[in-house]
Scaffold this motif. Structure first.
Motif, PDB file in Angstrom:
ATOM      1  N   MET A 147      22.450   8.835  76.028  1.00 39.39           N
ATOM      2  CA  MET A 147      23.866   8.494  76.234  1.00 39.39           C
ATOM      3  C   MET A 147      24.728   9.742  76.069  1.00 39.39           C
ATOM      4  O   MET A 147      25.660   9.974  76.829  1.00 39.39           O
ATOM      5  CB  MET A 147      24.321   7.447  75.205  1.00 39.39           C
ATOM      6  CG  MET A 147      24.001   6.041  75.605  1.00 39.39           C
ATOM      7  SD  MET A 147      25.000   4.864  74.655  1.00 39.39           S
ATOM      8  CE  MET A 147      24.061   4.766  73.159  1.00 39.39           C
ATOM      9  N   SER A 148      24.390  10.522  75.054  1.00 45.19           N
ATOM     10  CA  SER A 148      25.161  11.737  74.790  1.00 45.19           C
ATOM     11  C   SER A 148      25.069  12.688  75.980  1.00 45.19           C
ATOM     12  O   SER A 148      26.063  13.248  76.433  1.00 45.19           O
ATOM     13  CB  SER A 148      24.619  12.398  73.522  1.00 45.19           C
ATOM     14  OG  SER A 148      25.518  13.345  73.039  1.00 45.19           O
ATOM     15  N   ALA A 149      23.849  12.852  76.494  1.00 50.61           N
ATOM     16  CA  ALA A 149      23.650  13.774  77.613  1.00 50.61           C
ATOM     17  C   ALA A 149      24.344  13.273  78.867  1.00 50.61           C
ATOM     18  O   ALA A 149      25.049  14.022  79.552  1.00 50.61           O
ATOM     19  CB  ALA A 149      22.153  13.951  77.864  1.00 50.61           C
ATOM     20  N   ILE A 150      24.151  11.997  79.144  1.00 44.24           N
ATOM     21  CA  ILE A 150      24.728  11.425  80.373  1.00 44.24           C
ATOM     22  C   ILE A 150      26.250  11.497  80.340  1.00 44.24           C
ATOM     23  O   ILE A 150      26.900  11.887  81.303  1.00 44.24           O
ATOM     24  CB  ILE A 150      24.254   9.954  80.539  1.00 44.24           C
ATOM     25  CG1 ILE A 150      22.766   9.917  80.899  1.00 44.24           C
ATOM     26  CG2 ILE A 150      25.091   9.213  81.574  1.00 44.24           C
ATOM     27  CD1 ILE A 150      22.436  10.340  82.307  1.00 44.24           C
ATOM     28  N   ALA A 151      26.825  11.112  79.192  1.00 47.74           N
ATOM     29  CA  ALA A 151      28.295  11.129  79.091  1.00 47.74           C
ATOM     30  C   ALA A 151      28.817  12.546  79.260  1.00 47.74           C
ATOM     31  O   ALA A 151      29.852  12.773  79.886  1.00 47.74           O
ATOM     32  CB  ALA A 151      28.734  10.544  77.752  1.00 47.74           C
ATOM     33  N   GLY A 197      28.704  28.916  68.439  1.00 44.54           N
ATOM     34  CA  GLY A 197      28.280  27.900  67.480  1.00 44.54           C
ATOM     35  C   GLY A 197      29.072  26.609  67.491  1.00 44.54           C
ATOM     36  O   GLY A 197      29.185  25.950  66.472  1.00 44.54           O
ATOM     37  N   CYS A 198      29.610  26.224  68.641  1.00 43.77           N
ATOM     38  CA  CYS A 198      30.372  24.973  68.665  1.00 43.77           C
ATOM     39  C   CYS A 198      29.451  23.764  68.569  1.00 43.77           C
ATOM     40  O   CYS A 198      29.851  22.713  68.084  1.00 43.77           O
ATOM     41  CB  CYS A 198      31.242  24.875  69.916  1.00 43.77           C
ATOM     42  SG  CYS A 198      30.359  24.737  71.476  1.00 43.77           S
ATOM     43  N   GLY A 199      28.222  23.902  69.081  1.00 38.26           N
ATOM     44  CA  GLY A 199      27.255  22.809  68.957  1.00 38.26           C
ATOM     45  C   GLY A 199      27.294  21.800  70.084  1.00 38.26           C
ATOM     46  O   GLY A 199      26.545  20.828  70.075  1.00 38.26           O
ATOM     47  N   THR A 200      28.153  22.028  71.067  1.00 35.51           N
ATOM     48  CA  THR A 200      28.252  21.055  72.157  1.00 35.51           C
ATOM     49  C   THR A 200      26.946  20.926  72.933  1.00 35.51           C
ATOM     50  O   THR A 200      26.566  19.838  73.355  1.00 35.51           O
ATOM     51  CB  THR A 200      29.396  21.453  73.111  1.00 35.51           C
ATOM     52  OG1 THR A 200      30.561  21.678  72.324  1.00 35.51           O
ATOM     53  CG2 THR A 200      29.690  20.378  74.110  1.00 35.51           C
ATOM     54  N   CYS A 201      26.237  22.036  73.090  1.00 36.39           N
ATOM     55  CA  CYS A 201      24.978  21.985  73.836  1.00 36.39           C
ATOM     56  C   CYS A 201      23.937  21.169  73.082  1.00 36.39           C
ATOM     57  O   CYS A 201      23.141  20.445  73.677  1.00 36.39           O
ATOM     58  CB  CYS A 201      24.458  23.393  74.113  1.00 36.39           C
ATOM     59  SG  CYS A 201      24.192  24.368  72.621  1.00 36.39           S
ATOM     60  N   GLY A 202      23.967  21.286  71.756  1.00 36.88           N
ATOM     61  CA  GLY A 202      23.010  20.528  70.943  1.00 36.88           C
ATOM     62  C   GLY A 202      23.203  19.036  71.125  1.00 36.88           C
ATOM     63  O   GLY A 202      22.233  18.272  71.168  1.00 36.88           O
ATOM     64  N   SER A 240      34.411  18.887  67.813  1.00 41.99           N
ATOM     65  CA  SER A 240      34.154  17.464  68.092  1.00 41.99           C
ATOM     66  C   SER A 240      33.059  17.341  69.155  1.00 41.99           C
ATOM     67  O   SER A 240      32.408  16.308  69.265  1.00 41.99           O
ATOM     68  CB  SER A 240      35.431  16.755  68.533  1.00 41.99           C
ATOM     69  OG  SER A 240      36.008  17.392  69.635  1.00 41.99           O
ATOM     70  N   GLY A 241      32.835  18.409  69.913  1.00 41.40           N
ATOM     71  CA  GLY A 241      31.755  18.416  70.894  1.00 41.40           C
ATOM     72  C   GLY A 241      30.372  18.354  70.262  1.00 41.40           C
ATOM     73  O   GLY A 241      29.374  18.108  70.937  1.00 41.40           O
ATOM     74  N   ARG A 242      30.282  18.584  68.964  1.00 43.36           N
ATOM     75  CA  ARG A 242      28.991  18.498  68.275  1.00 43.36           C
ATOM     76  C   ARG A 242      28.652  17.049  67.902  1.00 43.36           C
ATOM     77  O   ARG A 242      27.520  16.747  67.550  1.00 43.36           O
ATOM     78  CB  ARG A 242      29.020  19.389  67.016  1.00 43.36           C
ATOM     79  CG  ARG A 242      27.768  19.304  66.124  1.00 43.36           C
ATOM     80  CD  ARG A 242      26.565  19.933  66.803  1.00 43.36           C
ATOM     81  NE  ARG A 242      25.319  19.680  66.119  1.00 43.36           N
ATOM     82  CZ  ARG A 242      24.405  18.782  66.505  1.00 43.36           C
ATOM     83  NH1 ARG A 242      24.631  18.039  67.560  1.00 43.36           N
ATOM     84  NH2 ARG A 242      23.282  18.630  65.845  1.00 43.36           N
ATOM     85  N   ILE A 243      29.642  16.178  67.933  1.00 37.83           N
ATOM     86  CA  ILE A 243      29.429  14.822  67.431  1.00 37.83           C
ATOM     87  C   ILE A 243      28.620  14.008  68.436  1.00 37.83           C
ATOM     88  O   ILE A 243      29.003  13.873  69.588  1.00 37.83           O
ATOM     89  CB  ILE A 243      30.781  14.149  67.125  1.00 37.83           C
ATOM     90  CG1 ILE A 243      31.514  14.975  66.056  1.00 37.83           C
ATOM     91  CG2 ILE A 243      30.569  12.723  66.632  1.00 37.83           C
ATOM     92  CD1 ILE A 243      32.996  14.714  65.994  1.00 37.83           C
ATOM     93  N   GLU A 244      27.512  13.523  67.970  1.00 42.27           N
ATOM     94  CA  GLU A 244      26.592  12.788  68.838  1.00 42.27           C
ATOM     95  C   GLU A 244      26.648  11.303  68.541  1.00 42.27           C
ATOM     96  O   GLU A 244      26.873  10.911  67.405  1.00 42.27           O
ATOM     97  CB  GLU A 244      25.151  13.235  68.561  1.00 42.27           C
ATOM     98  CG  GLU A 244      24.827  14.609  68.999  1.00 42.27           C
ATOM     99  CD  GLU A 244      23.322  14.854  68.943  1.00 42.27           C
ATOM    100  OE1 GLU A 244      22.548  13.925  69.217  1.00 42.27           O
ATOM    101  OE2 GLU A 244      22.939  15.981  68.611  1.00 42.27           O
ATOM    102  N   PRO A 245      26.340  10.500  69.555  1.00 39.78           N
ATOM    103  CA  PRO A 245      26.208   9.063  69.316  1.00 39.78           C
ATOM    104  C   PRO A 245      25.273   8.765  68.136  1.00 39.78           C
ATOM    105  O   PRO A 245      25.542   7.874  67.341  1.00 39.78           O
ATOM    106  CB  PRO A 245      25.613   8.545  70.628  1.00 39.78           C
ATOM    107  CG  PRO A 245      26.107   9.497  71.661  1.00 39.78           C
ATOM    108  CD  PRO A 245      26.177  10.835  70.990  1.00 39.78           C
ATOM    109  N   THR A 246      24.203   9.545  68.032  1.00 31.79           N
ATOM    110  CA  THR A 246      23.252   9.326  66.942  1.00 31.79           C
ATOM    111  C   THR A 246      23.957   9.320  65.580  1.00 31.79           C
ATOM    112  O   THR A 246      23.656   8.487  64.727  1.00 31.79           O
ATOM    113  CB  THR A 246      22.177  10.439  66.961  1.00 31.79           C
ATOM    114  OG1 THR A 246      21.618  10.489  68.272  1.00 31.79           O
ATOM    115  CG2 THR A 246      21.085  10.169  65.961  1.00 31.79           C
TER     116      THR A 246
END
Lengths: 326, 578, 141
Positions: free
Chosen positions: A282-286, B538-543, C42-48
């Motif tokens: 979901m994270s990737a798709i969104a 290091g924003c973490g968006t890719c992770g 906020s781009g680091r925040i995952e659904p998980t």
């Protein structure tokens, strides 16, 4: 010469819980390799193929079975009883196939509950005539004695939510070649991975094997169901706006669905370290949605009719939320 | 694997935390948490003895993780990381629980605040278990500096840096250097001539081979990171690329437009003028009304656009003293004139300023106080019998009387406000705006010229209204910071970067276009994505975008965050129903 | 008498966490139900993470990031926004009120707004009552 020590055969059991039978068929699909299997193993329990009763299993000494391939989810008291019994009797318990691994298709029942399911089946279906509102009973007295039926549970569980599992062999069903590899590794005494590992699947996910053309152009303006577009047969499904769970799903199946021009649905389960493949996907798709405008984003998200069913088709009971709440 | 041994330190922060959180109880109770080897409370953890306590314990108890529960990590995370380093521990084996800004200062029930502190600490303890050692990385420092803005702040910084023999690119959007000072006559409190100050500096800049001046120039875009920035500038339509290691933003201010204050009717009264216009008049040498006459009655209204919720809440800091300076200049030019100040408070805090106030008060100048928040003066057209052009009505606060003042000329001491392109430029260089649209410094007290983007400094009035000495001090402070870095030759760059686990990466390339810094590329041969750790911030968006879990965001790993969540929500620490 | 919700809030370091710090330095008062987790963006925040918070007992989850256009990392907040919309749809399907998860923009200077948001979100979740995810989870094990 002649004193070559014969390797003792191992005891192998195969059992099904809440399953469709496909996993058992995948075992039968070993075809001629069955000779290798039976040369190395005695099949001591396999309800689909052998007439061995539960009481025979109960009579076995603990640890008598070397390997049990348990397919199917745990959805009633019989499944649970057998899971626990086989755990006691087995040295290496393998969760075989998506249902025992993650809940699988029967696990989708966790979108509902016991009462609604029974109501649908025993009251509401168009072909049902049940004026007395009869429901399954766990016990029923007849003149010959008391009949008992397993109790139908409210929730579908994975095998490891009921007993300790040694290995997971994923797939719906598992690729037979993978089973043979794992089986031969066990019987030849090869070094086994640490308990709790997934076996018979790759560490890398589907895309690694998938031969479709992939680029970094993963931007989606519109989601399509697979039949809504004319797939060019060559480009990554995601780049065509079709949701494919390949990147969040282990390889090992030989990308069979994708080769058949259907996107991956996720039966091989998550790669290592991913605890909830649906959430990751979901994270990737969104992220791929090509808009920064809240309203447009919401509209594009609306095009995914059933995210829960789509992203958790095989993994709902093993997901973080496990089931719906009321 | 090495046994996890955590030291927990709960700070009192004097009474700041201890008043609302039972720190002794917290330290005592959290001692029983898994892997906690020592748990202590202390008055001021950030003090030298506080840090020494940690260092001593690390050595004595063989600690390999430290949690300090104190103020915001934005204030003291680095302090404590250094302490760990001094004790021979990797600085990243540290976590802070913010029980001051996010707890003791914002809650009113001691019991609840204490319980919350425990949850925050439980989260930190859980998280720190998964921390990993990260190694420092350095890159070479490009010794050139880009300075944006050619006012007194930008000029001072440019000279400071170039005088050390280092390259400066000085960008100015207008067609000349000097900024607002070009329009100033004398400066308070010592009445130095602004032109005598600024002109020689401009000459020096123009003749310094280490300074490249770009007039009529705008910044198009900016990429890179501390030590290695590059930008595209456009000068009269022509584009040019520059490379440099540091950036000073010195874009200054603009004057408030008083049109929006209806009662002053600036648009319609020809002799209601702004302080900017009056300054020009002084510079020209003649104080005259629009009709070309010497004004008899001159009123100066303070705080125009400042310190009022309808305009700007803040004080513009320089207007009071500038107004006093005007009184002195008017008095010497027009000895018989009547001078009135309609003021709110007299703010005379700078060196020599109170003295200027005292001196001016003795020069037959009348000060009338009004209520700046609720009751501004009104400017009205006078009638013929008043023998003046305008009347100013105000309720004088000290006497409590309504007063009418004759005026032939009214000077509005207009506020300083941020430039209209402040936001755009801020986004380009990576500096945020505060609520008043000025640039935010890294720390208001301890790091007033740096910003949250490494290598970018803000100086002068673009950061908040300032007088000349403050602007110059900031400019030279930033220059000193930059020269120190240039001198060192290398800079430390972000270590909490993303990293791809090639064993897991399947080459789907979801991450590639997610990165705002183009730090991720696809290695076709290996069929994996690769992070350029120098470009990664290091924003973490890719992770979060990686569907396979192959990208690890160092120091913000899934495991660390999930464990923190578990800790925060430990059952025993739940709020009770009341 | 009144239900005390547990709220987990994910804040980006540069805007929202700083805004929450500002609420503190300005000594603004707000409900103590909120527990903050800092991420860089906020781009680091995952659904998980969000689902995990609900599973561990959060009654509400509040995500805050920089205002659109102001992201310290240019566009991480947009990624967050996209995930948020999909995640809201998902949790709704799972039987949860989608308003248990909210995304708001808080800048570094909006301490007051953060304090007000903490209060209003707490109140909203209080009105929704306890989230049953954890309770259901306990019946499953």
């Amino acid at each position: 010469m002649g004193n070559e020590e014969k390797k003792p055969k191992i005891n192998l059991a195969i059992y099904w819980g809440a399953a469709c039978g496909g996993c058992c068929v995948s075992v039968l699909d070993v075809h001629e390799s069955l000779f290798d299997v039976v040369a190395a193993a005695d099949l001591v329990f396999w309800p689909i193929a052998l007439d061995i009763k539960y009481k025979d299993v109960e009579a076995m000494p603990d640890g008598f079975i070397d390997v049990t391939l348990f397919n199917g989810a745990v959805r009633n008291s019989e499944n649970e009883y057998m899971a626990k019994l086989l755990r006691k009797k087995t040295k290496i318990l393998v969760a075989y196939g998506s249902c025992s691994h993650m809940g699988g298709i029967p696990g989708l029942a966790n979108f509902s509950d016991k009462e609604s399911l029974l109501q649908r089946v025993f009251d509401d279906t168009e072909s049902t005539e049940n004026p007395k509102k009869i429901r399954p009973q766990t016990e029923y007295e007849v003149k010959e004695g008391v009949l008992d039926l397993p109790e139908f549970y409210n929730d579908v569980k994975t095998l490891d939510q009921v007993v300790n599992v040694d290995y997971y062999l994923p797939g719906c069903p598992p690729q037979t070649e993978r089973l043979v590899e794992v089986f031969m590794a066990i019987v030849t005494g090869a070094e086994l991975p640490p308990p709790g590992s997934v076996v018979g699947a790759l560490v890398k996910s589907q895309c690694d094997e998938c031969e479709r053309k992939k680029s970094d152009n993963k931007k989606i303006n519109k989601f399509y169901r697979p039949w809504e577009i004319e797939d060019d047969g060559e480009t990554c499904f995601l780049e065509q706006g079709v949701i494919c769970l390949g990147p969040a799903t282990r390889g090992g199946c030989g990308v069979r669905c994708i080769k058949g021009n259907a996107p991956c649905r996720g039966c091989y389960g998550p790669p290592p370290d991913v605890i909830d493949p649906g959430a990751k996907m979901m994270s990737a798709i969104a992220t791929m949605i090509d808009s920064d405008d809240p309203e447009e984003i919401a509209a594009i998200v609306e095009q995914i009719d059933d995210p829960a069913g789509l992203f958790y088709r095989f993994s709902l009971p093993s997901s973080i939320l496990r089931r719906t709440i009321k | 694997m090495e046994e996890t041994r955590i030291g927990l330190y709960v700070c009192w922060c004097g009474t700041n935390i201890a008043k609302m959180v039972d720190v002794e109880n917290v330290a005592k109770e959290m001692e029983s948490m898994p892997n906690v080897v020592v748990s202590k409370d202390y008055k001021y953890m950030c003090s030298d003895p506080g840090q020494d306590l940690i260092i001593k314990d690390i050595k004595e108890h063989n600690l390999n993780r430290v949690v300090v529960s104190a103020c915001s990590p934005r204030i003291h995370e680095l302090t404590f990381r250094k302490a760990l380093e001094n004790a021979g521990l990797n600085p990243y084996m540290f976590e802070m629980a913010n029980i001051r800004e996010h707890d003791s200062w914002v809650h009113t029930d001691r019991e609840e605040a204490t319980r919350k502190a425990k949850t925050l600490i439980a989260g930190a303890l859980n998280r720190v278990r998964w921390h990993e050692s990260l190694e420092k990385r350095t890159v070479d420092m490009n010794p050139a500096t880009l300075i944006i803005g050619g006012g007194i702040a930008g000029i001072s910084a440019a000279l400071e840096i170039a005088d050390s023999g280092k390259k400066v690119y000085l960008i100015e959007k207008s067609d000349k250097l000097g900024g607002h000072l070009l329009n100033v006559d004398l400066t308070y409190p010592y009445m130095y001539s602004a032109q005598e100050m600024i002109k020689p500096k401009i000459d020096r800049i123009e003749n310094n081979p280490d300074i490249d001046i770009f007039l009529n120039t705008q910044i198009e875009d900016l990429t890179g990171y501390v030590g290695n920035f590059q930008t595209k500038i456009s000068q009269d339509g022509a584009e040019k690329e520059l490379k440099f290691g540091s950036i000073i933003v010195a874009t200054g201010l603009r004057a408030f437009n008083p049109d929006s204050i209806k009662d002053y009717d600036y648009a319609n009264f020809p002799n209601v003028i702004t302080s900017v216009e009056f300054e020009a008049m002084l510079k020209s040498g003649k104080i005259l009304t629009k009709e070309g006459k010497e004004p008899k009655n001159i009123s100066i209204i303070h705080c125009v656009g400042s310190r009022n919720h309808d305009y700007h809440e803040y004080c513009s800091r320089t207007c009071c003293m500038t107004a006093l300076k005007y009184s002195n200049q008017i008095r010497s030019a027009l000895p018989d004139s009547h001078i009135y100040h309609a003021y709110a408070d007299m703010r005379a805090f700078g060196k020599g300023c109170e003295e200027l106030y005292t001196k001016t008060s003795g020069k037959d100048v009348i000060f009338l106080m009004y209520d700046q928040k609720n009751d501004l003066p009104k400017i009205k057209k006078a009638s013929v019998k008043d023998k003046c052009e305008m009347l100013i009505e105000l309720n004088e606060k000290l006497s409590g009387e309504s007063v009418e003042v004759a005026a032939d000329m009214v000077i509005l001491m207009v506020a300083m406000e941020s430039n209209d392109n402040a936001k755009t430029l801020g986004q380009t260089v990576g500096v945020s705006l505060c609520g008043n649209e000025f640039y935010i410094e890294k720390h208001p007290k301890l790091d007033p010229v740096a910003t949250t983007t490494d290598g970018v400094y803000v100086v002068g009035s673009c950061q908040s209204p300032k007088d000349i000495p403050d602007s110059v001090s900031q400019a030279r402070a930033a220059a000193a910071r930059i020269l120190a870095k240039i001198n060192y030759g290398t800079v430390e760059v972000e270590v909490t970067t993303a990293v791809v686990n090639e064993e897991l990466c399947c080459g789907c390339q979801t991450c590639v276009c997610v990165c705002p810094y183009t730090a991720i590329s696809y290695d076709e041969e290996k069929n994996v994505s690769v992070v350029n750790e120098v470009l990664c911030k290091g924003c973490g968006t890719c992770g979060s975008a990686c569907p396979t879990g192959a990208i690890k965001c160092r120091h913000y790993t899934d495991q660390q965050i999930l464990s923190q969540i578990e800790g925060l929500l430990s059952k025993s620490l739940e709020l009770q129903e009341v | 008498m009144s239900f005390q919700p547990t709220i987990v809030s994910f804040l980006c370091n540069w805007c929202s966490y700083t805004g929450a710090d500002l609420a503190g330095t300005s000594r603004m008062k707000y409900a103590s139900n909120i527990r903050i987790i800092r991420v860089m963006c906020s781009g680091r925040i995952e659904p998980t993470f969000v689902l995990k918070a609900f599973r561990e007992g959060a009654d509400g989850v509040l995500i805050c990031g920089c205002h659109p256009g102001d992201c310290h990392y240019h566009e991480g907040n947009y990624k967050c926004l996209r995930r948020f919309h999909l995640l809201q749809k998902y949790i709704k399907q799972m039987g949860m009120d989608e308003d248990r998860l909210q995304l708001k923009w808080i800048s570094a200077s909006e301490g007051k707004q953060f304090a007000e948001l903490a209060d209003s979100f707490t109140e909203e979740i209080r009105n929704l009552g306890p989230c049953k995810v954890k309770e259901v989870m306990e019946t499953l094990t």
